[in-house]
Design a protein around this motif. Structure first.
Motif, PDB file in Angstrom:
ATOM      1  N   ASP A  95      -4.809 -26.393  42.698  1.00  0.00           N
ATOM      2  CA  ASP A  95      -4.646 -25.693  41.425  1.00  0.00           C
ATOM      3  C   ASP A  95      -3.345 -26.159  40.767  1.00  0.00           C
ATOM      4  OD1 ASP A  95      -6.940 -23.804  41.502  1.00  0.00           O
ATOM      5  OD2 ASP A  95      -5.921 -23.095  43.302  1.00  0.00           O
ATOM      6  N   LEU A  96      -3.478 -26.728  39.584  1.00  0.00           N
ATOM      7  CA  LEU A  96      -2.326 -27.279  38.867  1.00  0.00           C
ATOM      8  C   LEU A  96      -2.026 -26.411  37.657  1.00  0.00           C
ATOM      9  CD1 LEU A  96      -4.476 -30.037  39.517  1.00  0.00           C
ATOM     10  CD2 LEU A  96      -2.109 -30.822  39.762  1.00  0.00           C
ATOM     11  N   ARG A  97      -0.814 -25.914  37.581  1.00  0.00           N
ATOM     12  CA  ARG A  97      -0.388 -25.041  36.479  1.00  0.00           C
ATOM     13  C   ARG A  97       0.479 -25.833  35.508  1.00  0.00           C
ATOM     14  NH1 ARG A  97       1.254 -22.380  40.835  1.00  0.00           N
ATOM     15  NH2 ARG A  97       3.452 -22.528  40.166  1.00  0.00           N
ATOM     16  N   GLY A  98       0.044 -25.888  34.267  1.00  0.00           N
ATOM     17  CA  GLY A  98       0.839 -26.507  33.225  1.00  0.00           C
ATOM     18  C   GLY A  98       1.358 -25.464  32.260  1.00  0.00           C
ATOM     19  N   VAL A  99       1.658 -25.894  31.069  1.00  0.00           N
ATOM     20  CA  VAL A  99       2.130 -24.989  30.022  1.00  0.00           C
ATOM     21  C   VAL A  99       1.379 -25.350  28.746  1.00  0.00           C
ATOM     22  CG1 VAL A  99       4.098 -24.233  28.639  1.00  0.00           C
ATOM     23  CG2 VAL A  99       4.410 -24.770  31.065  1.00  0.00           C
ATOM     24  N   ALA A 100       0.704 -24.367  28.150  1.00  0.00           N
ATOM     25  CA  ALA A 100      -0.089 -24.619  26.953  1.00  0.00           C
ATOM     26  C   ALA A 100       0.805 -24.834  25.738  1.00  0.00           C
ATOM     27  CB  ALA A 100      -1.041 -23.458  26.707  1.00  0.00           C
ATOM     28  N   ALA A 101       0.340 -25.673  24.836  1.00  0.00           N
ATOM     29  CA  ALA A 101       1.025 -25.913  23.569  1.00  0.00           C
ATOM     30  C   ALA A 101       0.025 -26.573  22.623  1.00  0.00           C
ATOM     31  CB  ALA A 101       2.256 -26.800  23.774  1.00  0.00           C
ATOM     32  N   HIS A 102       0.356 -26.548  21.333  1.00  0.00           N
ATOM     33  CA  HIS A 102      -0.482 -27.265  20.380  1.00  0.00           C
ATOM     34  C   HIS A 102      -0.366 -28.752  20.682  1.00  0.00           C
ATOM     35  CE1 HIS A 102      -2.068 -28.832  16.598  1.00  0.00           C
ATOM     36  NE2 HIS A 102      -2.577 -27.601  16.374  1.00  0.00           N
ATOM     37  N   ALA A 162      -1.673 -29.896  32.428  1.00  0.00           N
ATOM     38  CA  ALA A 162      -2.161 -29.691  33.800  1.00  0.00           C
ATOM     39  C   ALA A 162      -3.184 -30.751  34.198  1.00  0.00           C
ATOM     40  CB  ALA A 162      -2.769 -28.295  33.936  1.00  0.00           C
ATOM     41  N   ILE A 163      -3.972 -31.244  33.234  1.00  0.00           N
ATOM     42  CA  ILE A 163      -4.943 -32.284  33.562  1.00  0.00           C
ATOM     43  C   ILE A 163      -4.227 -33.577  33.937  1.00  0.00           C
ATOM     44  CG2 ILE A 163      -6.758 -33.759  32.601  1.00  0.00           C
ATOM     45  CD1 ILE A 163      -7.799 -31.366  31.083  1.00  0.00           C
ATOM     46  N   ALA A 164      -3.133 -33.871  33.249  1.00  0.00           N
ATOM     47  CA  ALA A 164      -2.353 -35.054  33.598  1.00  0.00           C
ATOM     48  C   ALA A 164      -1.784 -34.931  35.006  1.00  0.00           C
ATOM     49  CB  ALA A 164      -1.239 -35.265  32.580  1.00  0.00           C
ATOM     50  N   LEU A 165      -1.347 -33.727  35.376  1.00  0.00           N
ATOM     51  CA  LEU A 165      -0.873 -33.514  36.749  1.00  0.00           C
ATOM     52  C   LEU A 165      -2.022 -33.759  37.729  1.00  0.00           C
ATOM     53  CD1 LEU A 165       1.224 -30.223  36.335  1.00  0.00           C
ATOM     54  CD2 LEU A 165       2.025 -32.591  36.206  1.00  0.00           C
ATOM     55  N   GLY A 166      -3.212 -33.262  37.363  1.00  0.00           N
ATOM     56  CA  GLY A 166      -4.360 -33.473  38.223  1.00  0.00           C
ATOM     57  C   GLY A 166      -4.710 -34.938  38.364  1.00  0.00           C
ATOM     58  N   ALA A 167      -4.619 -35.682  37.262  1.00  0.00           N
ATOM     59  CA  ALA A 167      -4.920 -37.113  37.314  1.00  0.00           C
ATOM     60  C   ALA A 167      -3.962 -37.829  38.251  1.00  0.00           C
ATOM     61  CB  ALA A 167      -4.843 -37.703  35.915  1.00  0.00           C
ATOM     62  N   GLU A 168      -2.715 -37.386  38.273  1.00  0.00           N
ATOM     63  CA  GLU A 168      -1.734 -37.984  39.185  1.00  0.00           C
ATOM     64  C   GLU A 168      -2.141 -37.735  40.634  1.00  0.00           C
ATOM     65  OE1 GLU A 168       3.146 -38.073  39.744  1.00  0.00           O
ATOM     66  OE2 GLU A 168       2.214 -36.829  38.175  1.00  0.00           O
ATOM     67  N   ASN A 191      -7.560 -29.717  21.053  1.00  0.00           N
ATOM     68  CA  ASN A 191      -6.250 -29.701  20.392  1.00  0.00           C
ATOM     69  C   ASN A 191      -5.244 -28.798  21.082  1.00  0.00           C
ATOM     70  OD1 ASN A 191      -7.400 -27.276  19.752  1.00  0.00           O
ATOM     71  ND2 ASN A 191      -7.010 -27.402  17.532  1.00  0.00           N
ATOM     72  N   THR A 192      -5.504 -28.486  22.355  1.00  0.00           N
ATOM     73  CA  THR A 192      -4.595 -27.624  23.118  1.00  0.00           C
ATOM     74  C   THR A 192      -4.225 -28.296  24.427  1.00  0.00           C
ATOM     75  OG1 THR A 192      -5.645 -25.647  22.199  1.00  0.00           O
ATOM     76  CG2 THR A 192      -4.305 -25.358  24.187  1.00  0.00           C
ATOM     77  N   ILE A 193      -2.935 -28.419  24.678  1.00  0.00           N
ATOM     78  CA  ILE A 193      -2.495 -28.976  25.956  1.00  0.00           C
ATOM     79  C   ILE A 193      -2.919 -28.003  27.061  1.00  0.00           C
ATOM     80  CG2 ILE A 193      -0.462 -29.546  27.351  1.00  0.00           C
ATOM     81  CD1 ILE A 193       0.877 -30.468  24.754  1.00  0.00           C
ATOM     82  N   PRO A 194      -3.648 -28.481  28.053  1.00  0.00           N
ATOM     83  CA  PRO A 194      -4.211 -27.572  29.059  1.00  0.00           C
ATOM     84  C   PRO A 194      -3.152 -26.974  29.981  1.00  0.00           C
ATOM     85  CG  PRO A 194      -4.681 -29.836  29.644  1.00  0.00           C
ATOM     86  CD  PRO A 194      -4.077 -29.866  28.267  1.00  0.00           C
ATOM     87  N   ALA A 195      -3.254 -25.663  30.165  1.00  0.00           N
ATOM     88  CA  ALA A 195      -2.323 -24.953  31.043  1.00  0.00           C
ATOM     89  C   ALA A 195      -2.841 -24.867  32.464  1.00  0.00           C
ATOM     90  CB  ALA A 195      -2.076 -23.547  30.508  1.00  0.00           C
ATOM     91  N   ALA A 196      -4.086 -25.202  32.692  1.00  0.00           N
ATOM     92  CA  ALA A 196      -4.645 -25.080  34.039  1.00  0.00           C
ATOM     93  C   ALA A 196      -5.629 -26.198  34.296  1.00  0.00           C
ATOM     94  CB  ALA A 196      -5.332 -23.723  34.211  1.00  0.00           C
ATOM     95  N   CYS A 197      -5.611 -26.667  35.530  1.00  0.00           N
ATOM     96  CA  CYS A 197      -6.577 -27.648  35.996  1.00  0.00           C
ATOM     97  C   CYS A 197      -6.796 -27.404  37.480  1.00  0.00           C
ATOM     98  CB  CYS A 197      -6.068 -29.069  35.764  1.00  0.00           C
ATOM     99  SG  CYS A 197      -7.158 -30.375  36.390  1.00  0.00           S
ATOM    100  N   THR A 198      -8.047 -27.437  37.885  1.00  0.00           N
ATOM    101  CA  THR A 198      -8.377 -27.284  39.304  1.00  0.00           C
ATOM    102  C   THR A 198      -9.239 -28.450  39.725  1.00  0.00           C
ATOM    103  OG1 THR A 198      -8.276 -24.866  39.245  1.00  0.00           O
ATOM    104  CG2 THR A 198      -9.560 -25.857  41.020  1.00  0.00           C
TER     105      THR A 198
END
Length: 391
Positions: free
Chosen positions: A189-196, A206-212, A253-260
């Motif tokens: 479970d990858l937690r990011g921070v949402a933003a425009h 969070a998706i970029a963290l998941g890709a890593e 158009n939203t930076i993802p705050a969560a990725c699993t």
């Protein structure tokens, strides 16, 4: 030798297939059916329920003629089946049909035919003066991680049972299989921070963290593929690792705050499971720490969802030769799928996998088993019973 199964065996298989024991649902109606069969023979069953009480394992012992329960052989199978959702079947999946020398139905191959054959032989087992006991073991939730079998094996050993061999009746074409890889399933479970999405510096993707993390899994998989260890008895002779599911994001158009993401690795016996899990955990921690330096709300959590041990029974183990004597086809091959065999083996019970049907027919629409495979399984169980008879 007849290639046509006895009607008694077919009827038991039909009854079992009629119970919809998809892993997400209860298996209790099937278990209660087996309890009643055993009770009719004067044999008590021990149930090992799950935490909800909606599912249960079962084990029962047919003791030796002198009343002893030491040693003996376990006949093990799982009661659950995979879903039929979205599959196009030619007939009702939970109503077995015989067509063109095959029996069709969900679980026909994996693995209610084996269990049905064993149930059809319970009266013969009960009537036979045995030199050593025969144990019946049925589990739940094998298809989703062998969760039931872990408690089942523990309950059997806690009850003082020390079988000297086990046959897991998964479909092998009645080949005697000594080994399979372990299976470990992990969620990250990858937690990011949402933003425009126009303000990327304000967020953590969070998706970029998941890709890593996916790249790291692929790196580990490549190391195993290129450097081993290797075991040529397997179709894929090295440990594999693969990410099979990713969920994340809410809008373009939203930076993802969560990725699993969920991934698995299937390891040879020579691979250190704990060390491999720790390697993945350390990488998750590294990615999470770097993300947290960008924003305190970011982070990564790794959870082991299931870890089913592999099995690598020695070629000279007694159960290997005995299974061949009972009619199992000798084989040096090992199978790609997992079973509860590793749990029995880890408890000190030498185990082989040997059952009717081919794994290629399992889980598919119009799942089937060849009738001659059921007949071969009948001969196997009959010879096992005769071998354990008092001489």
């Amino acid at each position: 030798m007849s290639s046509i199964p006895a009607e008694a065996a077919l009827e038991h298989i039909r009854r079992l297939i009629a119970f919809d024991t998809t892993s997400r649902d209860s298996n209790l109606p099937l278990i209660e059916h087996v309890v009643a069969l055993l009770a009719g023979l004067g044999v008590d069953a021990t149930l090992v329920p799950d935490d909800t009480g909606a599912k249960a394992n079962l084990f029962a012992t047919f003791p030796a003629a002198d009343g002893g329960v030491d040693g003996g052989i376990v006949l093990s199978g799982h009661t659950d089946v995979v879903p039929v959702d979205g599959q196009a079947w030619s007939s009702e999946p939970f109503a077995a049909q015989v067509r063109d020398g095959r029996l069709y139905g969900r679980g026909a191959c994996d693995m209610k035919s084996f269990i049905g054959v064993v149930l059809s032989r319970l009266p013969a087992i009960a009537a036979t003066p045995l030199a050593e006991p025969i144990h019946l073991a049925l589990s739940y939730d094998e298809e989703v991680g062998c969760f039931g079998a872990a408690d089942l094996v523990r309950a059997m050993t806690d009850a003082g049972l020390r079988p000297r061999g086990c046959v897991v009746g998964e479909p092998t074409g009645m080949r005697v299989v000594r080994g399979h890889k372990s299976i470990t399933v992990i969620r990250v479970d990858l937690r990011g921070v949402a933003a425009h999405s126009s303000l990327t510096p304000d967020g953590v993707n969070a998706i970029a963290l998941g890709a890593e993390f996916v790249r790291f899994v692929e790196q580990v998989a490549a190391e195993f593929r290129e450097s081993g260890p290797f075991d040529d008895a397997y179709v894929v002779p090295y440990t594999t690792a693969t990410v099979n599911r990713i969920d994340g994001g809410i809008a373009v158009n939203t930076i993802p705050a969560a990725c699993t993401l969920t991934f698995e690795f299937r390891a040879l016996a020579a691979v250190d499971l704990a060390a491999t899990i720790e390697r993945f955990r350390a990488e998750a921690q590294r990615i999470g720490d770097e993300a947290a330096r960008r924003h305190s709300a970011a982070g990564v959590e790794l959870t082991v969802l299931a870890s089913v041990p592999g099995v690598d029974t020695a070629a000279d183990a007694g159960i290997v030769g005995r299974a061949a004597d009972w009619g199992g086809v000798p084989s040096d091959g090992k199978v790609t799928y997992g079973t509860e065999a590793g749990l029995f083996d880890r408890a000190g019970i030498p185990t082989v996998v040997c059952g009717p049907g081919e794994i290629a027919q399992a889980h598919a629409p119009d799942e089937f088993i060849e009738l001659d495979q059921i007949a071969a399984c009948e001969r196997f169980v009959d010879r096992l019973i005769d071998d354990l008879r008092v001489r």
